[in-house]
Scaffold this motif. Sequence first.
Motif, PDB file in Angstrom:
ATOM      1  N   LEU A 129     -13.797   5.877  -6.444  1.00 33.15           N
ATOM      2  CA  LEU A 129     -14.180   5.115  -5.259  1.00 33.15           C
ATOM      3  C   LEU A 129     -15.335   5.777  -4.516  1.00 33.15           C
ATOM      4  O   LEU A 129     -16.216   5.099  -3.981  1.00 33.15           O
ATOM      5  N   LEU A 143      -6.671  -0.570   3.876  1.00 29.00           N
ATOM      6  CA  LEU A 143      -7.466   0.389   3.106  1.00 29.00           C
ATOM      7  C   LEU A 143      -7.156   1.813   3.547  1.00 29.00           C
ATOM      8  O   LEU A 143      -7.109   2.731   2.714  1.00 29.00           O
ATOM      9  N   MET A 152     -13.315  -0.167  -1.388  1.00 26.36           N
ATOM     10  CA  MET A 152     -12.256  -1.115  -1.732  1.00 26.36           C
ATOM     11  C   MET A 152     -12.521  -2.498  -1.147  1.00 26.36           C
ATOM     12  O   MET A 152     -11.873  -3.477  -1.539  1.00 26.36           O
ATOM     13  N   GLU A 154     -14.298   1.261 -15.072  1.00 24.33           N
ATOM     14  CA  GLU A 154     -13.864  -0.112 -14.841  1.00 24.33           C
ATOM     15  C   GLU A 154     -14.100  -0.947 -16.095  1.00 24.33           C
ATOM     16  O   GLU A 154     -15.169  -0.886 -16.700  1.00 24.33           O
ATOM     17  N   GLU A 159      -8.868  -6.649  -7.285  1.00 19.16           N
ATOM     18  CA  GLU A 159      -7.726  -5.821  -7.655  1.00 19.16           C
ATOM     19  C   GLU A 159      -7.812  -5.402  -9.122  1.00 19.16           C
ATOM     20  O   GLU A 159      -8.031  -6.235 -10.006  1.00 19.16           O
ATOM     21  N   VAL A 212      -3.724   3.321   1.923  1.00 20.77           N
ATOM     22  CA  VAL A 212      -3.585   3.760   0.541  1.00 20.77           C
ATOM     23  C   VAL A 212      -3.535   5.278   0.479  1.00 20.77           C
ATOM     24  O   VAL A 212      -4.379   5.967   1.048  1.00 20.77           O
ATOM     25  N   ARG A 231     -13.703   4.876   1.654  1.00 24.33           N
ATOM     26  CA  ARG A 231     -12.679   3.857   1.416  1.00 24.33           C
ATOM     27  C   ARG A 231     -13.251   2.443   1.494  1.00 24.33           C
ATOM     28  O   ARG A 231     -12.618   1.486   1.025  1.00 24.33           O
ATOM     29  N   ILE A 290      -5.365  -0.739  -7.824  1.00 25.76           N
ATOM     30  CA  ILE A 290      -6.322  -0.358  -6.789  1.00 25.76           C
ATOM     31  C   ILE A 290      -7.350  -1.470  -6.661  1.00 25.76           C
ATOM     32  O   ILE A 290      -7.706  -2.119  -7.653  1.00 25.76           O
ATOM     33  N   VAL A 291      -7.803  -1.718  -5.440  1.00 29.23           N
ATOM     34  CA  VAL A 291      -8.825  -2.728  -5.205  1.00 29.23           C
ATOM     35  C   VAL A 291     -10.184  -2.046  -5.172  1.00 29.23           C
ATOM     36  O   VAL A 291     -10.377  -1.057  -4.460  1.00 29.23           O
ATOM     37  N   ILE A 292     -11.127  -2.579  -5.958  1.00 31.08           N
ATOM     38  CA  ILE A 292     -12.478  -2.028  -6.022  1.00 31.08           C
ATOM     39  C   ILE A 292     -13.456  -3.153  -5.732  1.00 31.08           C
ATOM     40  O   ILE A 292     -13.462  -4.176  -6.421  1.00 31.08           O
ATOM     41  N   ARG A 293     -14.226  -3.009  -4.657  1.00 30.88           N
ATOM     42  CA  ARG A 293     -15.195  -4.017  -4.233  1.00 30.88           C
ATOM     43  C   ARG A 293     -14.534  -5.387  -4.095  1.00 30.88           C
ATOM     44  O   ARG A 293     -15.084  -6.409  -4.496  1.00 30.88           O
ATOM     45  N   THR A 352       0.842  -1.187   0.000  1.00 28.67           N
ATOM     46  CA  THR A 352       0.000   0.000   0.000  1.00 28.67           C
ATOM     47  C   THR A 352       0.875   1.233   0.000  1.00 28.67           C
ATOM     48  O   THR A 352       2.060   1.171   0.260  1.00 28.67           O
TER      49      THR A 352
END
Length: 248
Positions: free
Chosen positions: A140, A243, A192, A114, A99, A246, A189, A93-96, A84
């Motif tokens: 985000l 999280l 993520m 996305e 990665e 970041v 956040r 970046i991690v979304i839901r 991080t």
Amino acid sequence: MFGLARTLQRSSAQRPDSVTVNGRELPLTIRENARATRMTLRIEPGGQALKLTIPRGLAVHEIDAFLTRHHGWLMTRLANASDTGPLIEIGKIVIRGVEHRIEMTGKLRGLAEETEIDGVPTLMVSGSPEHTGRRVADHLKRVARRELEQLVAKHAATLGKPVRSISYKDTKSRWGSCTSQGNLSFSWRIAMAPDFVIDYLAAHEVAHLKEMNHGPDFWATCKALCPRTNEAKRWLKQNGSRLFAVTF
């Protein structure tokens, strides 16, 4: 290492204000507590700083010795946050819970989007590279708003409780809050985190509309709204600091 040579160069009355762990220099805040009987070291949310609570009047050499003894503990705890930091350096970046590789579109304008490229989840970002962090954070925020507002509406309808307002912040440690007036607040956040964790956060704060405490009735309500409550709590305990770490 902790940089002991540097420590020895300080005057005997000067307390350390930083600690070097795994090649990272972390700010150290020292607080005296008249009721403290021992030293307590805490890694601040996000792993970007340390806080040491000490008994009043403790000698500097005792502080140095304590930090040296806990060097290994800090190395282990902070190693989990090694991936991080500034997005411009990480490139992902991690979304839901998924990665995503960050790719620049080359365009000056446009919202982040996305997609998938060669089977790899990818977030396409426009604008100049120096604005990457802000644009990813904005994405985000949109994800958090979209997901949480739907979940809050669903859970509030289940309880038959009205929600007055929903706001989003970049908090240092708290994931959410709820007032007795029905005002809910969330850290964006959480976007993520995996979907079931986002659902838990929404259920947690909505449950407070019925129970403004963390007693047995509250947790029963929370689990009724989100059956994966215990799993989500464990996930946040194990991964939440990543999280917060970041840097956008």
